[in-house]
Design a protein around this motif. Structure first.
Motif, PDB file in Angstrom:
ATOM      1  N   VAL A  73       0.853  -1.180   0.000  1.00 20.97           N
ATOM      2  CA  VAL A  73       0.000   0.000   0.000  1.00 20.97           C
ATOM      3  C   VAL A  73       0.895   1.238   0.000  1.00 20.97           C
ATOM      4  O   VAL A  73       1.774   1.374   0.853  1.00 20.97           O
ATOM      5  CB  VAL A  73      -0.932   0.004   1.234  1.00 20.97           C
ATOM      6  N   ILE A  74       0.673   2.105  -0.962  1.00 21.05           N
ATOM      7  CA  ILE A  74       1.430   3.351  -1.072  1.00 21.05           C
ATOM      8  C   ILE A  74       0.714   4.400  -0.221  1.00 21.05           C
ATOM      9  O   ILE A  74      -0.485   4.614  -0.370  1.00 21.05           O
ATOM     10  CB  ILE A  74       1.525   3.826  -2.544  1.00 21.05           C
ATOM     11  N   ASP A  75       1.445   5.065   0.669  1.00 23.62           N
ATOM     12  CA  ASP A  75       0.842   6.039   1.569  1.00 23.62           C
ATOM     13  C   ASP A  75       0.271   7.213   0.764  1.00 23.62           C
ATOM     14  O   ASP A  75       1.016   7.922   0.085  1.00 23.62           O
ATOM     15  CB  ASP A  75       1.893   6.538   2.556  1.00 23.62           C
ATOM     16  N   PRO A  76      -1.039   7.450   0.844  1.00 28.62           N
ATOM     17  CA  PRO A  76      -1.644   8.534   0.061  1.00 28.62           C
ATOM     18  C   PRO A  76      -1.250   9.931   0.547  1.00 28.62           C
ATOM     19  O   PRO A  76      -1.474  10.904  -0.171  1.00 28.62           O
ATOM     20  CB  PRO A  76      -3.147   8.304   0.239  1.00 28.62           C
ATOM     21  N   HIS A  77      -0.651  10.030   1.737  1.00 29.79           N
ATOM     22  CA  HIS A  77      -0.241  11.333   2.275  1.00 29.79           C
ATOM     23  C   HIS A  77       1.202  11.679   1.926  1.00 29.79           C
ATOM     24  O   HIS A  77       1.670  12.756   2.279  1.00 29.79           O
ATOM     25  CB  HIS A  77      -0.441  11.365   3.791  1.00 29.79           C
ATOM     26  N   ASP A  78       1.905  10.787   1.252  1.00 31.12           N
ATOM     27  CA  ASP A  78       3.298  11.010   0.867  1.00 31.12           C
ATOM     28  C   ASP A  78       3.342  11.346  -0.620  1.00 31.12           C
ATOM     29  O   ASP A  78       3.284  10.457  -1.475  1.00 31.12           O
ATOM     30  CB  ASP A  78       4.126   9.756   1.170  1.00 31.12           C
ATOM     31  N   SER A  79       3.452  12.634  -0.945  1.00 34.30           N
ATOM     32  CA  SER A  79       3.405  13.055  -2.352  1.00 34.30           C
ATOM     33  C   SER A  79       4.569  12.501  -3.173  1.00 34.30           C
ATOM     34  O   SER A  79       4.444  12.327  -4.385  1.00 34.30           O
ATOM     35  CB  SER A  79       3.365  14.579  -2.451  1.00 34.30           C
ATOM     36  N   ALA A  80       5.688  12.176  -2.530  1.00 31.84           N
ATOM     37  CA  ALA A  80       6.835  11.598  -3.242  1.00 31.84           C
ATOM     38  C   ALA A  80       6.678  10.091  -3.442  1.00 31.84           C
ATOM     39  O   ALA A  80       7.462   9.480  -4.170  1.00 31.84           O
ATOM     40  CB  ALA A  80       8.129  11.882  -2.481  1.00 31.84           C
ATOM     41  N   GLN A  81       5.686   9.493  -2.793  1.00 35.22           N
ATOM     42  CA  GLN A  81       5.394   8.061  -2.866  1.00 35.22           C
ATOM     43  C   GLN A  81       6.592   7.193  -2.459  1.00 35.22           C
ATOM     44  O   GLN A  81       6.860   6.153  -3.046  1.00 35.22           O
ATOM     45  CB  GLN A  81       4.880   7.678  -4.254  1.00 35.22           C
ATOM     46  N   ASN A  82       7.284   7.620  -1.426  1.00 36.11           N
ATOM     47  CA  ASN A  82       8.414   6.863  -0.882  1.00 36.11           C
ATOM     48  C   ASN A  82       8.010   5.950   0.266  1.00 36.11           C
ATOM     49  O   ASN A  82       8.726   5.013   0.583  1.00 36.11           O
ATOM     50  CB  ASN A  82       9.496   7.815  -0.373  1.00 36.11           C
ATOM     51  N   ARG A  83       6.885   6.237   0.917  1.00 37.66           N
ATOM     52  CA  ARG A  83       6.451   5.482   2.099  1.00 37.66           C
ATOM     53  C   ARG A  83       5.416   4.438   1.687  1.00 37.66           C
ATOM     54  O   ARG A  83       4.347   4.774   1.174  1.00 37.66           O
ATOM     55  CB  ARG A  83       5.881   6.437   3.153  1.00 37.66           C
ATOM     56  N   TRP A  84       5.774   3.186   1.911  1.00 34.48           N
ATOM     57  CA  TRP A  84       4.910   2.057   1.566  1.00 34.48           C
ATOM     58  C   TRP A  84       4.711   1.184   2.794  1.00 34.48           C
ATOM     59  O   TRP A  84       5.559   1.122   3.680  1.00 34.48           O
ATOM     60  CB  TRP A  84       5.527   1.188   0.484  1.00 34.48           C
ATOM     61  N   TYR A  85       3.614   0.454   2.791  1.00 35.08           N
ATOM     62  CA  TYR A  85       3.304  -0.517   3.840  1.00 35.08           C
ATOM     63  C   TYR A  85       3.050  -1.856   3.160  1.00 35.08           C
ATOM     64  O   TYR A  85       2.460  -1.904   2.081  1.00 35.08           O
ATOM     65  CB  TYR A  85       2.080  -0.081   4.640  1.00 35.08           C
ATOM     66  N   CYS A  86       3.494  -2.925   3.793  1.00 34.04           N
ATOM     67  CA  CYS A  86       3.356  -4.234   3.181  1.00 34.04           C
ATOM     68  C   CYS A  86       2.864  -5.250   4.202  1.00 34.04           C
ATOM     69  O   CYS A  86       3.429  -5.368   5.296  1.00 34.04           O
ATOM     70  CB  CYS A  86       4.705  -4.676   2.610  1.00 34.04           C
ATOM     71  N   GLY A  87       1.806  -5.972   3.842  1.00 35.08           N
ATOM     72  CA  GLY A  87       1.288  -7.050   4.675  1.00 35.08           C
ATOM     73  C   GLY A  87       2.005  -8.345   4.367  1.00 35.08           C
ATOM     74  O   GLY A  87       2.266  -8.656   3.204  1.00 35.08           O
ATOM     75  N   VAL A  88       2.323  -9.104   5.407  1.00 32.53           N
ATOM     76  CA  VAL A  88       3.023 -10.374   5.249  1.00 32.53           C
ATOM     77  C   VAL A  88       2.354 -11.431   6.124  1.00 32.53           C
ATOM     78  O   VAL A  88       2.049 -11.175   7.289  1.00 32.53           O
ATOM     79  CB  VAL A  88       4.517 -10.233   5.631  1.00 32.53           C
ATOM     80  N   PHE A  89       2.137 -12.595   5.553  1.00 30.72           N
ATOM     81  CA  PHE A  89       1.614 -13.755   6.277  1.00 30.72           C
ATOM     82  C   PHE A  89       2.769 -14.555   6.853  1.00 30.72           C
ATOM     83  O   PHE A  89       3.859 -14.593   6.284  1.00 30.72           O
ATOM     84  CB  PHE A  89       0.853 -14.672   5.315  1.00 30.72           C
ATOM     85  N   SER A  90       2.497 -15.237   7.961  1.00 33.58           N
ATOM     86  CA  SER A  90       3.411 -16.272   8.445  1.00 33.58           C
ATOM     87  C   SER A  90       2.998 -17.577   7.786  1.00 33.58           C
ATOM     88  O   SER A  90       1.818 -17.806   7.533  1.00 33.58           O
ATOM     89  CB  SER A  90       3.299 -16.441   9.957  1.00 33.58           C
ATOM     90  N   GLY A  91       3.969 -18.423   7.543  1.00 28.62           N
ATOM     91  CA  GLY A  91       3.661 -19.743   7.003  1.00 28.62           C
ATOM     92  C   GLY A  91       3.555 -20.751   8.128  1.00 28.62           C
ATOM     93  O   GLY A  91       3.304 -20.396   9.276  1.00 28.62           O
ATOM     94  N   TRP A  92       3.764 -21.986   7.793  1.00 30.56           N
ATOM     95  CA  TRP A  92       3.769 -23.029   8.811  1.00 30.56           C
ATOM     96  C   TRP A  92       4.782 -24.079   8.384  1.00 30.56           C
ATOM     97  O   TRP A  92       5.051 -24.282   7.213  1.00 30.56           O
ATOM     98  CB  TRP A  92       2.380 -23.652   8.974  1.00 30.56           C
ATOM     99  N   GLY A  93       5.387 -24.696   9.349  1.00 28.77           N
ATOM    100  CA  GLY A  93       6.287 -25.798   9.072  1.00 28.77           C
ATOM    101  C   GLY A  93       7.618 -25.421   8.456  1.00 28.77           C
ATOM    102  O   GLY A  93       8.033 -26.038   7.488  1.00 28.77           O
TER     103      GLY A  93
END
Length: 170
Positions: A73-93
């Motif tokens: 997800v690109i932060d909509p408040h960062d006009s330079a589009q340098n700030r991103w957020y990323c969701g990550v799952f844990s696996g198993w085994g």
């Protein structure tokens, strides 16, 4: 219409999850989890960036993203589009265990910080009117919220009025 297959980013196995196009034309793509024939996760997931329309790609993944990355997800408040957020799952085994959470970069993926260890984060959404407010979706733990996103260590709390598991996006 005519389609042209782009080059594969390094380490990937043909499992793109989403693509974002920044204002300057840079492509940002996540590749999600893959498992081999014995069911083990492969290190083919992550965040990848192309500045040349997909001809070449740079791996901008944190080591925790190599097994099961979800939304970027690109932060909509960062006009330079340098700030991103990323969701990550844990696996198993194996190696992907314990890697899930929400990650943040302020330099287009050069450096990432794991800002929450909530397990199996699908996505997040930042308020369009309040740059400190974010909702985070998780598989088992449901919907979470912070009103301190821009703090060094934001505090996330469950949204008790949403008593459901596995919201995918907000």
């Amino acid at each position: 219409s005519t389609w042209t297959k782009l080059a594969n980013p390094p380490r990937t196995e043909g499992h793109p999850f989403n693509i974002r196009v920044l204002n300057d034309g840079t492509l940002v793509s996540t590749y999600s989890g893959r498992r081999n024939s014995s069911g083990a996760f492969t290190a083919s997931s992550g965040v990848f960036v192309s500045a040349d329309g997909g001809a070449t790609w740079a791996d901008r993944s944190h080591t925790g993203m190599r097994y099961w990355t979800k939304d970027v997800v690109i932060d909509p408040h960062d006009s330079a589009q340098n700030r991103w957020y990323c969701g990550v799952f844990s696996g198993w085994g194996g190696p992907p265990n314990g890697l899930g959470g929400l990650y943040r970069t302020t330099d287009r993926g050069q450096n990432w910080t794991r800002m929450s260890s909530l397990d199996r984060v699908e996505s997040c959404a930042i308020s369009p009117v309040d740059s400190d407010e974010m909702y985070v979706t998780t598989e088992i733990q449901g919907l979470w919220h912070t009103a301190s996103l821009n703090a060094g260590s934001p505090t996330f709390s469950p949204v008790d009025s949403y008593p459901f598991r596995h919201p995918v996006r907000v």
